[in-house]
Each structure stands twice: as C-alpha cells, then as structure tokens.
Design a protein around this motif. Sequence first.
Motif, PDB file in Angstrom:
ATOM      1  N   GLY A  29       0.771  -1.190  -0.104  1.00  0.00           N
ATOM      2  CA  GLY A  29       0.027   0.283   0.189  1.00  0.00           C
ATOM      3  C   GLY A  29       0.933   1.059  -0.005  1.00  0.00           C
ATOM      4  N   SER A  30       0.498   2.164   0.761  1.00  0.00           N
ATOM      5  CA  SER A  30       1.012   3.425   0.747  1.00  0.00           C
ATOM      6  C   SER A  30       1.623   3.926   2.060  1.00  0.00           C
ATOM      7  CB  SER A  30       0.129   4.708   0.057  1.00  0.00           C
ATOM      8  OG  SER A  30      -0.331   4.223  -0.998  1.00  0.00           O
ATOM      9  N   LEU A  31       2.619   4.719   1.981  1.00  0.00           N
ATOM     10  CA  LEU A  31       3.269   5.375   3.453  1.00  0.00           C
ATOM     11  C   LEU A  31       3.190   6.731   3.198  1.00  0.00           C
ATOM     12  CD1 LEU A  31       5.181   4.897   5.734  1.00  0.00           C
ATOM     13  CD2 LEU A  31       6.997   5.196   4.471  1.00  0.00           C
ATOM     14  N   VAL A  32       2.404   7.481   4.420  1.00  0.00           N
ATOM     15  CA  VAL A  32       2.217   8.982   4.341  1.00  0.00           C
ATOM     16  C   VAL A  32       2.827   9.191   5.700  1.00  0.00           C
ATOM     17  CG1 VAL A  32       0.530  10.516   4.328  1.00  0.00           C
ATOM     18  CG2 VAL A  32       0.158   8.523   2.962  1.00  0.00           C
ATOM     19  N   VAL A  33       3.746  10.004   5.743  1.00  0.00           N
ATOM     20  CA  VAL A  33       4.395  10.596   7.034  1.00  0.00           C
ATOM     21  C   VAL A  33       4.177  12.096   6.992  1.00  0.00           C
ATOM     22  CG1 VAL A  33       6.661  10.835   8.105  1.00  0.00           C
ATOM     23  CG2 VAL A  33       5.916   8.594   6.804  1.00  0.00           C
ATOM     24  N   TYR A  34       3.629  12.575   8.110  1.00  0.00           N
ATOM     25  CA  TYR A  34       3.525  13.902   8.500  1.00  0.00           C
ATOM     26  C   TYR A  34       4.615  13.929   9.857  1.00  0.00           C
ATOM     27  CZ  TYR A  34      -0.376  14.757   5.628  1.00  0.00           C
ATOM     28  OH  TYR A  34      -1.333  14.583   4.491  1.00  0.00           O
ATOM     29  N   GLY A  35       5.859  14.928   9.509  1.00  0.00           N
ATOM     30  CA  GLY A  35       6.552  15.097  10.804  1.00  0.00           C
ATOM     31  C   GLY A  35       6.292  15.745  11.623  1.00  0.00           C
ATOM     32  N   GLY A  36       6.864  15.609  12.906  1.00  0.00           N
ATOM     33  CA  GLY A  36       6.625  16.508  13.870  1.00  0.00           C
ATOM     34  C   GLY A  36       6.685  18.336  13.570  1.00  0.00           C
ATOM     35  N   TYR A  37       6.333  18.919  14.475  1.00  0.00           N
ATOM     36  CA  TYR A  37       6.254  20.535  14.420  1.00  0.00           C
ATOM     37  C   TYR A  37       7.362  21.217  14.831  1.00  0.00           C
ATOM     38  CZ  TYR A  37       1.390  19.164  13.747  1.00  0.00           C
ATOM     39  OH  TYR A  37       0.225  18.419  12.941  1.00  0.00           O
ATOM     40  N   ASN A  38       8.290  22.118  13.940  1.00  0.00           N
ATOM     41  CA  ASN A  38       9.103  22.951  14.357  1.00  0.00           C
ATOM     42  C   ASN A  38      10.519  22.069  14.762  1.00  0.00           C
ATOM     43  OD1 ASN A  38       7.783  25.018  13.725  1.00  0.00           O
ATOM     44  ND2 ASN A  38       6.513  24.920  15.579  1.00  0.00           N
ATOM     45  N   VAL A  39      10.653  21.160  14.100  1.00  0.00           N
ATOM     46  CA  VAL A  39      11.705  20.289  14.619  1.00  0.00           C
ATOM     47  C   VAL A  39      12.468  19.375  13.319  1.00  0.00           C
ATOM     48  CG1 VAL A  39      11.520  19.813  16.908  1.00  0.00           C
ATOM     49  CG2 VAL A  39      10.787  18.089  15.253  1.00  0.00           C
ATOM     50  N   ALA A  40      13.524  19.189  13.388  1.00  0.00           N
ATOM     51  CA  ALA A  40      14.057  18.199  11.833  1.00  0.00           C
ATOM     52  C   ALA A  40      13.268  16.762  12.138  1.00  0.00           C
ATOM     53  CB  ALA A  40      15.563  18.070  12.044  1.00  0.00           C
ATOM     54  N   ASN A  41      12.813  16.182  10.958  1.00  0.00           N
ATOM     55  CA  ASN A  41      12.061  15.048  10.931  1.00  0.00           C
ATOM     56  C   ASN A  41      13.206  14.174   9.796  1.00  0.00           C
ATOM     57  OD1 ASN A  41       9.549  15.521  12.309  1.00  0.00           O
ATOM     58  ND2 ASN A  41       9.899  17.424  10.907  1.00  0.00           N
ATOM     59  N   SER A  42      12.984  12.964  10.170  1.00  0.00           N
ATOM     60  CA  SER A  42      13.770  11.996   9.122  1.00  0.00           C
ATOM     61  C   SER A  42      12.833  10.882   8.687  1.00  0.00           C
ATOM     62  CB  SER A  42      15.074  11.504   9.590  1.00  0.00           C
ATOM     63  OG  SER A  42      14.868  10.747  10.809  1.00  0.00           O
ATOM     64  N   LEU A  43      12.932  10.368   7.483  1.00  0.00           N
ATOM     65  CA  LEU A  43      12.204   9.223   7.077  1.00  0.00           C
ATOM     66  C   LEU A  43      13.421   8.520   6.273  1.00  0.00           C
ATOM     67  CD1 LEU A  43       9.990   7.383   5.999  1.00  0.00           C
ATOM     68  CD2 LEU A  43       9.892   8.957   3.969  1.00  0.00           C
ATOM     69  N   THR A  44      13.655   7.044   6.717  1.00  0.00           N
ATOM     70  CA  THR A  44      14.633   6.219   6.200  1.00  0.00           C
ATOM     71  C   THR A  44      13.617   4.922   5.691  1.00  0.00           C
ATOM     72  OG1 THR A  44      16.296   6.958   7.699  1.00  0.00           O
ATOM     73  CG2 THR A  44      16.410   4.984   6.682  1.00  0.00           C
ATOM     74  N   ILE A  45      13.910   4.598   4.441  1.00  0.00           N
ATOM     75  CA  ILE A  45      13.449   3.589   3.774  1.00  0.00           C
ATOM     76  C   ILE A  45      14.397   2.489   3.208  1.00  0.00           C
ATOM     77  CG2 ILE A  45      11.590   2.722   2.124  1.00  0.00           C
ATOM     78  CD1 ILE A  45      10.387   5.593   2.059  1.00  0.00           C
ATOM     79  N   ASP A  46      14.385   1.294   3.692  1.00  0.00           N
ATOM     80  CA  ASP A  46      15.254   0.261   3.124  1.00  0.00           C
ATOM     81  C   ASP A  46      14.363  -1.083   3.107  1.00  0.00           C
ATOM     82  OD1 ASP A  46      17.387  -0.668   2.096  1.00  0.00           O
ATOM     83  OD2 ASP A  46      18.165  -1.559   3.860  1.00  0.00           O
ATOM     84  N   SER A  47      13.006  -0.689   2.284  1.00  0.00           N
ATOM     85  CA  SER A  47      12.210  -1.994   2.329  1.00  0.00           C
ATOM     86  C   SER A  47      11.560  -1.660   0.986  1.00  0.00           C
ATOM     87  CB  SER A  47      11.368  -1.781   3.308  1.00  0.00           C
ATOM     88  OG  SER A  47      10.648  -1.006   3.795  1.00  0.00           O
TER      89      SER A  47
END
Length: 77
Positions: free
Chosen positions: A28-46
């Motif tokens: 299916g799908s991945l939907v990521v909304y990061g936290g507010y006013n900080v650095a966010n990261s998404l790591t995908i190895d799949s």
Amino acid sequence: MDLVKLSGTFMTRAVNTVTMNSGSELYGSLVVYGGYNVANSLTIDSKITSFAYFYGSGGVDTVTFGGNTTISKAVLV
C-alpha cells in the motif's frame, strides 16, 4: 518498522523519525507527516507497493533510501 508486513496505508502524524528496515513490506502507501518545528527524518530500506509521501516541518528534514528500497509508484517529498 522492523521486519513488518502491512497492507493498506500506513500514516503517521507529528512523528519526528520513521524507519522502515530491510525486509519490511508495505502493500500500500506510506504517508508521513513530521513533528512540528523540529528536524524530521524518513529512512526506507524496504518494499512499498504504492507511493511514499513525506512532509517534514520546521527543521532540516532528511529522506534516506537504502539499497533494498523499492517503491512501485511515486515518492512525494
């Protein structure tokens, strides 16, 4: 997500770090909304059979793809 197999849409809201480790599969799908006013990261190895959407917020956001990453449709950042 650590060696997880999911179907449908996996969505986060106000989460700073999301990691999909090698061997995980999202049918299916991945939907990521990061936290507010900080650095966010998404790591995908799949595997993701549809799209991945990442919306960071307020910091130096990063997206990292590992060597095992396959995304069938689109990546929206």
